[in-house]
Design a protein around this motif. Structure first.
Motif, short mmCIF file in Angstrom:
data_model
loop_
_atom_site.label_atom_id
_atom_site.label_comp_id
_atom_site.label_asym_id
_atom_site.label_seq_id
_atom_site.Cartn_x
_atom_site.Cartn_y
_atom_site.Cartn_z
N VAL A 1 0.96 -1.23 0.08
CA VAL A 1 -0.01 0.01 -0.08
C VAL A 1 0.85 1.36 -0.02
N SER A 2 0.75 2.06 -1.13
CA SER A 2 1.46 3.25 -1.22
C SER A 2 1.02 4.28 -0.47
N MET A 3 2.05 5.36 -0.29
CA MET A 3 1.57 6.55 0.43
C MET A 3 1.55 7.64 -0.75
N THR B 1 0.10 11.70 -1.85
CA THR B 1 -0.80 13.18 -1.44
C THR B 1 -1.98 13.29 -2.44
N ARG B 2 -2.23 12.28 -3.33
CA ARG B 2 -3.31 12.63 -4.41
C ARG B 2 -4.68 12.37 -3.39
N SER B 3 -5.77 12.94 -3.81
CA SER B 3 -7.04 12.98 -3.18
C SER B 3 -7.60 11.68 -3.55
N PRO B 4 -8.33 10.95 -2.51
CA PRO B 4 -8.96 9.74 -2.75
C PRO B 4 -10.08 9.74 -3.74
N ARG B 5 -10.13 8.64 -4.93
CA ARG B 5 -11.29 8.69 -5.72
C ARG B 5 -12.58 8.05 -4.80
N PRO B 6 -13.50 8.16 -5.72
CA PRO B 6 -14.86 7.49 -5.03
C PRO B 6 -14.53 6.02 -4.69
N ASP C 1 -6.35 1.19 -0.28
CA ASP C 1 -5.83 1.52 -1.55
C ASP C 1 -4.61 2.17 -1.56
N TYR C 2 -4.54 3.23 -0.64
CA TYR C 2 -3.22 4.05 -0.39
C TYR C 2 -3.06 4.65 1.15
N PHE C 3 -2.15 5.09 1.54
CA PHE C 3 -2.37 5.78 2.64
C PHE C 3 -2.33 7.40 2.27
N ILE D 1 11.24 3.26 0.47
CA ILE D 1 11.94 2.61 -0.76
C ILE D 1 12.07 3.41 -1.68
N GLU D 2 11.41 4.16 -2.42
CA GLU D 2 11.44 4.94 -3.37
C GLU D 2 10.27 5.90 -3.24
N HIS D 3 10.25 6.83 -4.03
CA HIS D 3 9.21 7.84 -4.22
C HIS D 3 9.47 8.67 -5.47
N TYR E 1 2.63 13.54 -4.92
CA TYR E 1 3.91 12.53 -4.48
C TYR E 1 3.22 10.91 -4.40
N TYR E 2 4.13 10.03 -4.86
CA TYR E 2 3.58 8.72 -4.45
C TYR E 2 4.97 8.10 -3.85
N GLY E 3 5.08 7.20 -2.76
CA GLY E 3 6.06 6.25 -2.56
C GLY E 3 5.78 5.11 -1.67
N LEU F 1 4.48 -4.19 -6.03
CA LEU F 1 4.54 -2.77 -5.96
C LEU F 1 3.89 -2.30 -7.40
N ASP F 2 2.68 -1.55 -7.19
CA ASP F 2 2.13 -0.98 -8.38
C ASP F 2 2.75 0.44 -8.34
N ILE F 3 3.76 0.58 -8.97
CA ILE F 3 4.54 2.15 -9.11
C ILE F 3 4.71 2.26 -10.62
N GLU F 4 4.98 3.85 -10.62
CA GLU F 4 5.11 4.26 -12.08
C GLU F 4 6.70 4.21 -12.35
N VAL F 5 7.24 4.41 -13.61
CA VAL F 5 8.51 4.27 -14.11
C VAL F 5 9.50 4.85 -13.26
P1 5GP Z 1 -3.14 6.42 -9.35
O1 5GP Z 1 -3.25 8.09 -9.09
O2 5GP Z 1 -3.87 6.20 -10.69
O3 5GP Z 1 -3.63 5.55 -8.48
O4 5GP Z 1 -1.67 6.35 -9.80
C1 5GP Z 1 -0.79 7.00 -10.59
C2 5GP Z 1 0.58 6.31 -10.86
O5 5GP Z 1 1.37 6.27 -9.71
C3 5GP Z 1 0.38 4.85 -11.25
O6 5GP Z 1 1.25 4.71 -12.56
C4 5GP Z 1 0.63 4.06 -10.14
O7 5GP Z 1 1.42 2.81 -10.50
C5 5GP Z 1 1.94 4.93 -9.37
N1 5GP Z 1 1.90 4.91 -8.12
C6 5GP Z 1 1.14 4.20 -7.37
N2 5GP Z 1 2.03 4.24 -5.93
C7 5GP Z 1 3.12 4.60 -6.26
C8 5GP Z 1 4.42 4.50 -5.32
O8 5GP Z 1 4.29 4.20 -4.29
N3 5GP Z 1 5.63 4.86 -6.03
C9 5GP Z 1 5.56 5.35 -7.31
N4 5GP Z 1 6.57 5.77 -7.84
N5 5GP Z 1 4.52 5.33 -8.12
C10 5GP Z 1 3.06 4.89 -7.51
#
Ligand code: 5GP
Length: 204
Positions: free
Chosen positions: A34-36, A38-43, A50-52, A69-71, A78-80, A98-102
């Motif tokens: 579960v990532s952290m 700053t984006r607002s929650p979707r409905p 889903d996120y912190f 580990i990364e952000h 921000y996502y991390g 880990l569902d994370i972007e590039v």
């Molecule tokens: P969404 O806002 O659609 O949930 O996620 C946007 C993008 O952020 C997606 O590509 C998702 O894989 C990525 N993402 C979600 N959590 C993290 C994270 O912890 N770290 C990084 N680097 N990307 C993340």
């Protein structure tokens, strides 16, 4: 045996989330990191599941404490990946998804060379754009920002170990599970067992 660390990246709306949920429901082998953000929650999104969902201040504080580990920054947020949760699940033998972007994925690949990385693609761009719009959770402006982000991300696909085309959910999930299972059998992931069996055989 410790679990595997698995990166799943893909263009926004490529069906990554659904694929991931299917693996988590169908098998006991996986844990979702579960990532952290700053984006607002979707409905429908739940904090802690889903996120912190945190403020920028809270996020920056976690970076300072080396809690991630990364952000990365994605579409101005921000996502991390929180460190402790991932390490604990790996120790339990779970494969952590880990569902994370590039940008974040590249950081993880650098720090953990043994990571398994998979880039999930839609079968073609037209289908993808339709899916993105049909999700109905974002404005056209946000969708276009995600499209522009995807244009940049496309240049990094070849940095991943595997490319998985998500045409049919069942097939894609079976392929993903299969490739992860195969990676668990790699000699490099079984050093402790190899050492044990070698010792046993030699001691006969
Ligand atoms: P969404 O806002 O659609 O949930 O996620 C946007 C993008 O952020 C997606 O590509 C998702 O894989 C990525 N993402 C979600 N959590 C993290 C994270 O912890 N770290 C990084 N680097 N990307 C993340």
């Amino acid at each position: 045996m410790d679990g595997l660390l698995i990166i799943l990246s893909g263009f926004s709306g490529a069906g990554k989330g659904t694929l991931l949920k299917k693996l988590l429901t169908d098998y006991d082998d996986y844990a979702f990191s579960v990532s952290m953000t700053t984006r607002s929650p979707r409905p429908g999104e739940v904090d802690g599941k889903d996120y912190f969902f945190v403020t920028r201040e809270q996020f920056e504080e976690t970076i300072k404490k080396d809690g991630l580990i990364e952000h990365a920054t994605y579409c101005d947020n921000y996502y991390g990946t929180p460190r402790d949760y991932v390490y604990d699940r790996l120790k339990e033998g779970k494969s952590v998804l880990l569902d994370i972007e590039v940008q974040g994925a590249l950081q993880v690949m650098e720090k953990y060379p043994e990571v398994v990385s998979v880039f999930i693609c839609p079968p073609d761009a037209k289908v993808w754009l339709e899916r993105l719009r049909n999700r109905g959770t974002e404005t056209e402006e946000v969708i276009m920002r995600r499209v522009n982000q995807a244009k940049r991300e496309a240049d990094f696909i070849d940095r991943y170990d595997y490319v998985l085309i998500n045409d049919d959910l069942e097939t894609a999930a079976a392929k993903l599970h299969g490739l992860i299972q195969a990676r668990r059998l790699a000699t490099s992931n079984q050093t402790a067992f190899i050492e044990k069996i070698t010792k046993e055989i030699k001691n006969i």
